[in-house]
Design a protein around this motif. Sequence first.
Motif, PDB file in Angstrom:
ATOM      1  N   LEU A  66       0.604   3.230  -2.945  1.00 27.60           N
ATOM      2  CA  LEU A  66       1.212   2.384  -1.915  1.00 27.60           C
ATOM      3  C   LEU A  66       2.651   2.037  -2.269  1.00 27.60           C
ATOM      4  O   LEU A  66       3.541   2.049  -1.411  1.00 27.60           O
ATOM      5  N   ASP A  67       2.890   1.719  -3.532  1.00 24.41           N
ATOM      6  CA  ASP A  67       4.238   1.372  -3.962  1.00 24.41           C
ATOM      7  C   ASP A  67       5.194   2.547  -3.774  1.00 24.41           C
ATOM      8  O   ASP A  67       6.330   2.376  -3.337  1.00 24.41           O
ATOM      9  N   ASN A  68       4.725   3.747  -4.077  1.00 26.80           N
ATOM     10  CA  ASN A  68       5.569   4.936  -3.926  1.00 26.80           C
ATOM     11  C   ASN A  68       5.912   5.225  -2.464  1.00 26.80           C
ATOM     12  O   ASN A  68       6.971   5.781  -2.177  1.00 26.80           O
ATOM     13  N   LYS A  69       5.039   4.821  -1.539  1.00 24.27           N
ATOM     14  CA  LYS A  69       5.319   5.027  -0.121  1.00 24.27           C
ATOM     15  C   LYS A  69       6.566   4.266   0.316  1.00 24.27           C
ATOM     16  O   LYS A  69       7.254   4.669   1.237  1.00 24.27           O
ATOM     17  N   PHE A  70       6.861   3.154  -0.376  1.00 22.03           N
ATOM     18  CA  PHE A  70       7.974   2.297   0.019  1.00 22.03           C
ATOM     19  C   PHE A  70       9.121   2.327  -0.984  1.00 22.03           C
ATOM     20  O   PHE A  70       9.992   1.464  -0.957  1.00 22.03           O
ATOM     21  N   LYS A  71       9.175   3.335  -1.848  1.00 24.16           N
ATOM     22  CA  LYS A  71      10.171   3.334  -2.918  1.00 24.16           C
ATOM     23  C   LYS A  71      11.608   3.416  -2.419  1.00 24.16           C
ATOM     24  O   LYS A  71      12.518   2.985  -3.118  1.00 24.16           O
ATOM     25  N   GLU A  72      11.829   3.924  -1.236  1.00 25.80           N
ATOM     26  CA  GLU A  72      13.189   4.008  -0.686  1.00 25.80           C
ATOM     27  C   GLU A  72      13.574   2.754   0.090  1.00 25.80           C
ATOM     28  O   GLU A  72      14.709   2.625   0.531  1.00 25.80           O
ATOM     29  N   SER A  73      12.652   1.813   0.249  1.00 25.44           N
ATOM     30  CA  SER A  73      12.914   0.590   1.009  1.00 25.44           C
ATOM     31  C   SER A  73      13.652  -0.427   0.148  1.00 25.44           C
ATOM     32  O   SER A  73      13.688  -0.326  -1.078  1.00 25.44           O
ATOM     33  N   SER A  74      14.197  -1.440   0.798  1.00 27.88           N
ATOM     34  CA  SER A  74      14.854  -2.532   0.072  1.00 27.88           C
ATOM     35  C   SER A  74      13.788  -3.329  -0.685  1.00 27.88           C
ATOM     36  O   SER A  74      12.592  -3.229  -0.396  1.00 27.88           O
ATOM     37  N   ASP A  75      14.227  -4.138  -1.635  1.00 26.86           N
ATOM     38  CA  ASP A  75      13.292  -4.971  -2.391  1.00 26.86           C
ATOM     39  C   ASP A  75      12.496  -5.883  -1.462  1.00 26.86           C
ATOM     40  O   ASP A  75      11.294  -6.062  -1.642  1.00 26.86           O
ATOM     41  N   GLU A  76      13.169  -6.441  -0.469  1.00 26.15           N
ATOM     42  CA  GLU A  76      12.504  -7.343   0.471  1.00 26.15           C
ATOM     43  C   GLU A  76      11.430  -6.607   1.271  1.00 26.15           C
ATOM     44  O   GLU A  76      10.332  -7.117   1.474  1.00 26.15           O
ATOM     45  N   GLU A  77      11.762  -5.397   1.730  1.00 30.78           N
ATOM     46  CA  GLU A  77      10.787  -4.609   2.489  1.00 30.78           C
ATOM     47  C   GLU A  77       9.606  -4.193   1.605  1.00 30.78           C
ATOM     48  O   GLU A  77       8.465  -4.200   2.052  1.00 30.78           O
ATOM     49  N   ARG A  78       9.888  -3.827   0.359  1.00 25.76           N
ATOM     50  CA  ARG A  78       8.811  -3.448  -0.559  1.00 25.76           C
ATOM     51  C   ARG A  78       7.869  -4.625  -0.787  1.00 25.76           C
ATOM     52  O   ARG A  78       6.649  -4.464  -0.787  1.00 25.76           O
ATOM     53  N   LEU A  79       8.434  -5.815  -0.967  1.00 25.43           N
ATOM     54  CA  LEU A  79       7.615  -6.999  -1.165  1.00 25.43           C
ATOM     55  C   LEU A  79       6.771  -7.274   0.075  1.00 25.43           C
ATOM     56  O   LEU A  79       5.562  -7.506  -0.023  1.00 25.43           O
ATOM     57  N   ASN A  81       5.851  -5.185   2.517  1.00 26.63           N
ATOM     58  CA  ASN A  81       4.826  -4.140   2.685  1.00 26.63           C
ATOM     59  C   ASN A  81       3.755  -4.232   1.613  1.00 26.63           C
ATOM     60  O   ASN A  81       2.577  -3.986   1.887  1.00 26.63           O
ATOM     61  N   GLY A  82       4.157  -4.557   0.387  1.00 25.27           N
ATOM     62  CA  GLY A  82       3.170  -4.709  -0.688  1.00 25.27           C
ATOM     63  C   GLY A  82       2.190  -5.821  -0.408  1.00 25.27           C
ATOM     64  O   GLY A  82       0.993  -5.683  -0.622  1.00 25.27           O
ATOM     65  N   ARG A  83       2.702  -6.945   0.087  1.00 24.76           N
ATOM     66  CA  ARG A  83       1.817  -8.056   0.411  1.00 24.76           C
ATOM     67  C   ARG A  83       0.881  -7.719   1.560  1.00 24.76           C
ATOM     68  O   ARG A  83      -0.278  -8.113   1.564  1.00 24.76           O
ATOM     69  N   LYS A  84       1.396  -6.948   2.511  1.00 25.47           N
ATOM     70  CA  LYS A  84       0.580  -6.569   3.663  1.00 25.47           C
ATOM     71  C   LYS A  84      -0.514  -5.567   3.288  1.00 25.47           C
ATOM     72  O   LYS A  84      -1.651  -5.675   3.724  1.00 25.47           O
ATOM     73  N   THR A  85      -0.183  -4.577   2.450  1.00 21.10           N
ATOM     74  CA  THR A  85      -1.121  -3.500   2.177  1.00 21.10           C
ATOM     75  C   THR A  85      -1.956  -3.698   0.912  1.00 21.10           C
ATOM     76  O   THR A  85      -2.996  -3.071   0.763  1.00 21.10           O
ATOM     77  N   SER A  86      -1.527  -4.577   0.008  1.00 24.45           N
ATOM     78  CA  SER A  86      -2.233  -4.719  -1.262  1.00 24.45           C
ATOM     79  C   SER A  86      -2.987  -6.032  -1.396  1.00 24.45           C
ATOM     80  O   SER A  86      -3.620  -6.268  -2.410  1.00 24.45           O
ATOM     81  N   GLY A  87      -2.920  -6.863  -0.394  1.00 26.38           N
ATOM     82  CA  GLY A  87      -3.578  -8.155  -0.476  1.00 26.38           C
ATOM     83  C   GLY A  87      -5.084  -8.035  -0.303  1.00 26.38           C
ATOM     84  O   GLY A  87      -5.615  -6.944  -0.085  1.00 26.38           O
ATOM     85  N   PRO A  88      -5.761  -9.157  -0.414  1.00 29.31           N
ATOM     86  CA  PRO A  88      -7.221  -9.148  -0.231  1.00 29.31           C
ATOM     87  C   PRO A  88      -7.585  -8.647   1.153  1.00 29.31           C
ATOM     88  O   PRO A  88      -6.876  -8.899   2.118  1.00 29.31           O
ATOM     89  N   SER A  89      -8.708  -7.929   1.248  1.00 32.62           N
ATOM     90  CA  SER A  89      -9.109  -7.408   2.550  1.00 32.62           C
ATOM     91  C   SER A  89      -9.924  -8.418   3.300  1.00 32.62           C
ATOM     92  O   SER A  89     -10.495  -9.284   2.842  1.00 32.62           O
TER      93      SER A  89
END
Length: 89
Positions: A66-79, A81-89
Motif C-alpha cells: 500500500l505504501d508503495n502505491k503512493f510513493k510518488e505522492s506528497s507526504d500529506e497525501e501519503r498520510l 491514503n495510509g490512514r484510509k487504507t491501513s486503518g482498522p476495518s
Amino acid sequence: MLVTDGYQPYHTIMKNSNDITVAGCYSHVRRKFAEIVKAAKKGEKLTPAQEIAAEAVKRIDQFYHLDNKFKESSDEERLKNGRKTSGPS
C-alpha cells in the motif's frame, strides 16, 4: 511519532521529551518474524507461533504494498491514503 531502527540516541531523545514517541521500523520487525517462519522444516505443519509469524509477515507485506502505491505522492497525501487504507476495518 519517530520511526527508527533502534539507534539508542533516539530513545534518549524520547526520554527527554513529552512530544516524541519512538516506534521501531517494520523492516526490523518483519525480519524477526520471517526468521521464525524460515525455521519451519519443509513438509511439516507450522507450529502456532510460526503461523502467527507467517500472518505478521503477510500483513507487513500488505502495508509495504500500500505504501508503495503512493510513493510518488506528497507526504500529506501519503498520510491521508495510509490512514484510509491501513486503518482498522
